[in-house]
Design a protein around this motif. Structure first.
Motif, PDB file in Angstrom:
ATOM      1  N   THR A  58     -27.774 -27.283  35.764  1.00  0.00           N
ATOM      2  CA  THR A  58     -28.726 -26.085  35.416  1.00  0.00           C
ATOM      3  C   THR A  58     -28.092 -25.452  33.731  1.00  0.00           C
ATOM      4  O   THR A  58     -26.703 -25.145  33.901  1.00  0.00           O
ATOM      5  N   LEU A  59     -29.141 -25.253  32.901  1.00  0.00           N
ATOM      6  CA  LEU A  59     -28.638 -24.046  32.059  1.00  0.00           C
ATOM      7  C   LEU A  59     -28.962 -22.654  32.439  1.00  0.00           C
ATOM      8  O   LEU A  59     -29.531 -22.213  33.052  1.00  0.00           O
ATOM      9  N   GLU A  60     -27.339 -21.938  32.128  1.00  0.00           N
ATOM     10  CA  GLU A  60     -27.410 -21.121  33.374  1.00  0.00           C
ATOM     11  C   GLU A  60     -27.134 -20.445  31.764  1.00  0.00           C
ATOM     12  O   GLU A  60     -27.939 -20.273  31.057  1.00  0.00           O
ATOM     13  N   ARG A  61     -27.357 -18.781  31.987  1.00  0.00           N
ATOM     14  CA  ARG A  61     -26.946 -17.326  31.736  1.00  0.00           C
ATOM     15  C   ARG A  61     -26.812 -17.536  29.382  1.00  0.00           C
ATOM     16  O   ARG A  61     -26.012 -18.760  29.147  1.00  0.00           O
ATOM     17  N   PRO A  62     -27.074 -16.813  29.231  1.00  0.00           N
ATOM     18  CA  PRO A  62     -26.972 -17.694  27.605  1.00  0.00           C
ATOM     19  C   PRO A  62     -25.957 -16.562  27.576  1.00  0.00           C
ATOM     20  O   PRO A  62     -25.100 -15.669  27.572  1.00  0.00           O
ATOM     21  N   LEU A  63     -25.323 -16.874  26.101  1.00  0.00           N
ATOM     22  CA  LEU A  63     -23.785 -16.273  25.708  1.00  0.00           C
ATOM     23  C   LEU A  63     -24.233 -15.537  24.231  1.00  0.00           C
ATOM     24  O   LEU A  63     -23.877 -14.565  24.447  1.00  0.00           O
ATOM     25  N   TRP A  64     -24.847 -16.276  23.141  1.00  0.00           N
ATOM     26  CA  TRP A  64     -24.812 -16.323  22.108  1.00  0.00           C
ATOM     27  C   TRP A  64     -26.697 -17.177  21.707  1.00  0.00           C
ATOM     28  O   TRP A  64     -26.416 -17.591  22.021  1.00  0.00           O
ATOM     29  N   ARG A  65     -27.280 -16.420  20.800  1.00  0.00           N
ATOM     30  CA  ARG A  65     -28.135 -17.178  20.221  1.00  0.00           C
ATOM     31  C   ARG A  65     -28.240 -16.968  18.395  1.00  0.00           C
ATOM     32  O   ARG A  65     -27.622 -15.632  18.158  1.00  0.00           O
ATOM     33  N   ALA A  66     -29.181 -17.267  18.482  1.00  0.00           N
ATOM     34  CA  ALA A  66     -29.403 -17.645  16.586  1.00  0.00           C
ATOM     35  C   ALA A  66     -30.699 -17.821  16.062  1.00  0.00           C
ATOM     36  O   ALA A  66     -31.381 -19.061  16.836  1.00  0.00           O
ATOM     37  N   ASP A  67     -31.781 -16.666  15.734  1.00  0.00           N
ATOM     38  CA  ASP A  67     -33.344 -17.258  15.218  1.00  0.00           C
ATOM     39  C   ASP A  67     -33.417 -17.589  14.213  1.00  0.00           C
ATOM     40  O   ASP A  67     -33.427 -16.781  13.551  1.00  0.00           O
ATOM     41  N   LEU A  68     -33.957 -19.112  13.469  1.00  0.00           N
ATOM     42  CA  LEU A  68     -34.174 -19.307  12.323  1.00  0.00           C
ATOM     43  C   LEU A  68     -35.167 -19.683  12.165  1.00  0.00           C
ATOM     44  O   LEU A  68     -35.905 -19.763  12.676  1.00  0.00           O
ATOM     45  N   LEU A  69     -35.989 -18.068  11.896  1.00  0.00           N
ATOM     46  CA  LEU A  69     -37.574 -18.122  12.272  1.00  0.00           C
ATOM     47  C   LEU A  69     -38.069 -17.582  10.855  1.00  0.00           C
ATOM     48  O   LEU A  69     -36.754 -17.594   9.751  1.00  0.00           O
ATOM     49  N   GLU A  70     -39.162 -17.955  10.421  1.00  0.00           N
ATOM     50  CA  GLU A  70     -39.789 -16.875   9.539  1.00  0.00           C
ATOM     51  C   GLU A  70     -40.932 -16.611   9.890  1.00  0.00           C
ATOM     52  O   GLU A  70     -42.237 -17.295  11.026  1.00  0.00           O
ATOM     53  N   SER A  71     -42.065 -15.579   8.469  1.00  0.00           N
ATOM     54  CA  SER A  71     -43.124 -15.574   9.207  1.00  0.00           C
ATOM     55  C   SER A  71     -43.797 -16.873   9.023  1.00  0.00           C
ATOM     56  O   SER A  71     -43.857 -16.894   7.715  1.00  0.00           O
ATOM     57  N   VAL A  72     -45.335 -16.781   9.931  1.00  0.00           N
ATOM     58  CA  VAL A  72     -46.231 -17.916   9.787  1.00  0.00           C
ATOM     59  C   VAL A  72     -46.674 -17.376   8.189  1.00  0.00           C
ATOM     60  O   VAL A  72     -47.422 -19.054   7.246  1.00  0.00           O
ATOM     61  N   ALA A  73     -46.763 -16.681   7.368  1.00  0.00           N
ATOM     62  CA  ALA A  73     -47.632 -16.151   6.255  1.00  0.00           C
ATOM     63  C   ALA A  73     -46.679 -16.668   5.372  1.00  0.00           C
ATOM     64  O   ALA A  73     -46.849 -16.126   4.380  1.00  0.00           O
ATOM     65  N   SER A  74     -44.918 -16.887   5.341  1.00  0.00           N
ATOM     66  CA  SER A  74     -44.661 -16.744   4.833  1.00  0.00           C
ATOM     67  C   SER A  74     -44.978 -18.419   4.224  1.00  0.00           C
ATOM     68  O   SER A  74     -45.411 -19.279   4.355  1.00  0.00           O
ATOM     69  N   PRO A  75     -43.423 -18.487   2.525  1.00  0.00           N
ATOM     70  CA  PRO A  75     -43.505 -19.745   2.611  1.00  0.00           C
ATOM     71  C   PRO A  75     -42.857 -20.121   3.300  1.00  0.00           C
ATOM     72  O   PRO A  75     -41.677 -20.026   3.783  1.00  0.00           O
ATOM     73  N   PRO A  76     -43.711 -21.632   3.833  1.00  0.00           N
ATOM     74  CA  PRO A  76     -42.713 -22.659   4.561  1.00  0.00           C
ATOM     75  C   PRO A  76     -40.828 -22.918   4.187  1.00  0.00           C
ATOM     76  O   PRO A  76     -40.859 -23.346   3.142  1.00  0.00           O
ATOM     77  N   GLY A  77     -40.104 -22.600   5.410  1.00  0.00           N
ATOM     78  CA  GLY A  77     -38.349 -23.436   5.080  1.00  0.00           C
ATOM     79  C   GLY A  77     -37.974 -21.887   4.373  1.00  0.00           C
ATOM     80  O   GLY A  77     -37.439 -21.705   3.664  1.00  0.00           O
ATOM     81  N   SER A  78     -38.728 -20.380   4.116  1.00  0.00           N
ATOM     82  CA  SER A  78     -38.184 -19.624   4.206  1.00  0.00           C
ATOM     83  C   SER A  78     -37.415 -18.742   5.173  1.00  0.00           C
ATOM     84  O   SER A  78     -36.247 -18.468   4.819  1.00  0.00           O
ATOM     85  N   LEU A  79     -37.122 -19.094   6.035  1.00  0.00           N
ATOM     86  CA  LEU A  79     -36.508 -18.050   7.188  1.00  0.00           C
ATOM     87  C   LEU A  79     -35.876 -17.016   7.490  1.00  0.00           C
ATOM     88  O   LEU A  79     -35.000 -16.484   6.476  1.00  0.00           O
ATOM     89  N   ASP A  80     -37.166 -16.238   6.885  1.00  0.00           N
ATOM     90  CA  ASP A  80     -37.043 -14.840   6.484  1.00  0.00           C
ATOM     91  C   ASP A  80     -36.946 -14.014   7.109  1.00  0.00           C
ATOM     92  O   ASP A  80     -36.702 -12.517   6.700  1.00  0.00           O
ATOM     93  N   ARG A  81     -37.179 -13.815   8.328  1.00  0.00           N
ATOM     94  CA  ARG A  81     -36.935 -13.356   9.928  1.00  0.00           C
ATOM     95  C   ARG A  81     -35.668 -13.984  10.609  1.00  0.00           C
ATOM     96  O   ARG A  81     -35.737 -13.260  11.516  1.00  0.00           O
ATOM     97  N   ALA A  82     -34.967 -14.774  10.025  1.00  0.00           N
ATOM     98  CA  ALA A  82     -33.800 -15.124  10.856  1.00  0.00           C
ATOM     99  C   ALA A  82     -32.603 -14.025  11.101  1.00  0.00           C
ATOM    100  O   ALA A  82     -31.899 -13.207  10.260  1.00  0.00           O
ATOM    101  N   HIS A  83     -31.972 -14.662  12.334  1.00  0.00           N
ATOM    102  CA  HIS A  83     -31.193 -13.221  12.467  1.00  0.00           C
ATOM    103  C   HIS A  83     -30.712 -13.892  14.035  1.00  0.00           C
ATOM    104  O   HIS A  83     -30.500 -14.770  14.691  1.00  0.00           O
ATOM    105  N   TYR A  84     -29.738 -12.573  14.330  1.00  0.00           N
ATOM    106  CA  TYR A  84     -29.092 -13.904  16.008  1.00  0.00           C
ATOM    107  C   TYR A  84     -28.435 -12.173  16.391  1.00  0.00           C
ATOM    108  O   TYR A  84     -28.694 -11.239  16.788  1.00  0.00           O
ATOM    109  N   HIS A  85     -28.063 -12.495  17.394  1.00  0.00           N
ATOM    110  CA  HIS A  85     -27.570 -12.545  18.832  1.00  0.00           C
ATOM    111  C   HIS A  85     -26.927 -12.215  18.902  1.00  0.00           C
ATOM    112  O   HIS A  85     -26.246 -13.042  19.806  1.00  0.00           O
ATOM    113  N   PRO A  86     -25.483 -11.561  18.979  1.00  0.00           N
ATOM    114  CA  PRO A  86     -24.145 -11.635  19.137  1.00  0.00           C
ATOM    115  C   PRO A  86     -23.508 -11.861  20.857  1.00  0.00           C
ATOM    116  O   PRO A  86     -22.681 -12.243  20.730  1.00  0.00           O
ATOM    117  N   SER A  87     -24.052 -11.457  21.383  1.00  0.00           N
ATOM    118  CA  SER A  87     -23.689 -11.251  22.795  1.00  0.00           C
ATOM    119  C   SER A  87     -25.498 -10.811  23.804  1.00  0.00           C
ATOM    120  O   SER A  87     -26.843 -10.930  22.953  1.00  0.00           O
TER     121      SER A  87
END
Length: 179
Positions: A58-87
């Motif tokens: 079982t994959l249980e409770r999350p502890l930490w998360r990184a979102d390496l995201l980009e707007s679909v409208a942005s150039p591919p690979g820009s990762l212009d919406r990258a953020h994280y959740h420390p807890s």
């Protein structure tokens, strides 16, 4: 696509993500795509008394998360919406955290964070006694392999091969991902 790296009690899951959230603030509206990585607790269940049965995992409770995201409208690979959740509080992440270092080099920033699992767990509020005795060292040793899959998923998301909606639907709200 979902990749999982399991250690004793700790694990890392990495997957592609396509997200449309109409509640995002101005400047972040519209679909996003990219890679989500979560550090989670893993649990092994009882195989029912036989050494030959498959273990329930079982994959249980999350502890930490990184979102390496980009707007679909942005150039591919820009990762212009990258953020994280420390807890997390239960299953819910704390607010999005954007930092200059993460924005400047999302992949390098994530690699550095995974290279120091003890600091990452401390930031998440997880004590050493909550994880297995070898989890920190094992995660640190697996960091190059984990990053190889992160980079592969970033490339396939940017190429439109992963992290994409069904072509026949206009989605007002969606989360297409294992994570």
């Amino acid at each position: 696509m979902l990749y999982a790296f399991g250690f004793e009690r700790l694990g890392v899951v990495v997957g592609d993500l396509y997200l449309v959230d109409p509640s995002l603030p101005a400047g972040r509206e519209g679909p996003e795509r990219g890679v989500r990585l979560e550090v989670r607790m893993f649990e092994r269940g009882d195989a029912g008394g036989s050494l030959y049965k498959a273990w329930p995992i079982t994959l249980e409770r999350p502890l930490w998360r990184a979102d390496l995201l980009e707007s679909v409208a942005s150039p591919p690979g820009s990762l212009d919406r990258a953020h994280y959740h420390p807890s997390f509080t239960g299953w819910g992440p704390v607010d999005d955290v954007f930092t200059p270092e993460l924005s400047a080099d999302p992949v390098g920033w994530l690699a550095d964070r995974l290279a120091d699992p003890a600091a990452l767990l401390a930031e998440a509020g997880v004590g050493r006694g909550e994880v297995g005795p070898h989890d920190v060292a094992d995660l640190q040793a697996a960091q190059p392999d984990i990053m190889r899959f992160v980079e592969q998923l970033i490339d396939t998301a940017a190429d439109g091969l992963q992290a994409r909606p069904p072509h026949w639907e206009q989605l007002a709200s969606a989360r297409i991902s294992w994570l």
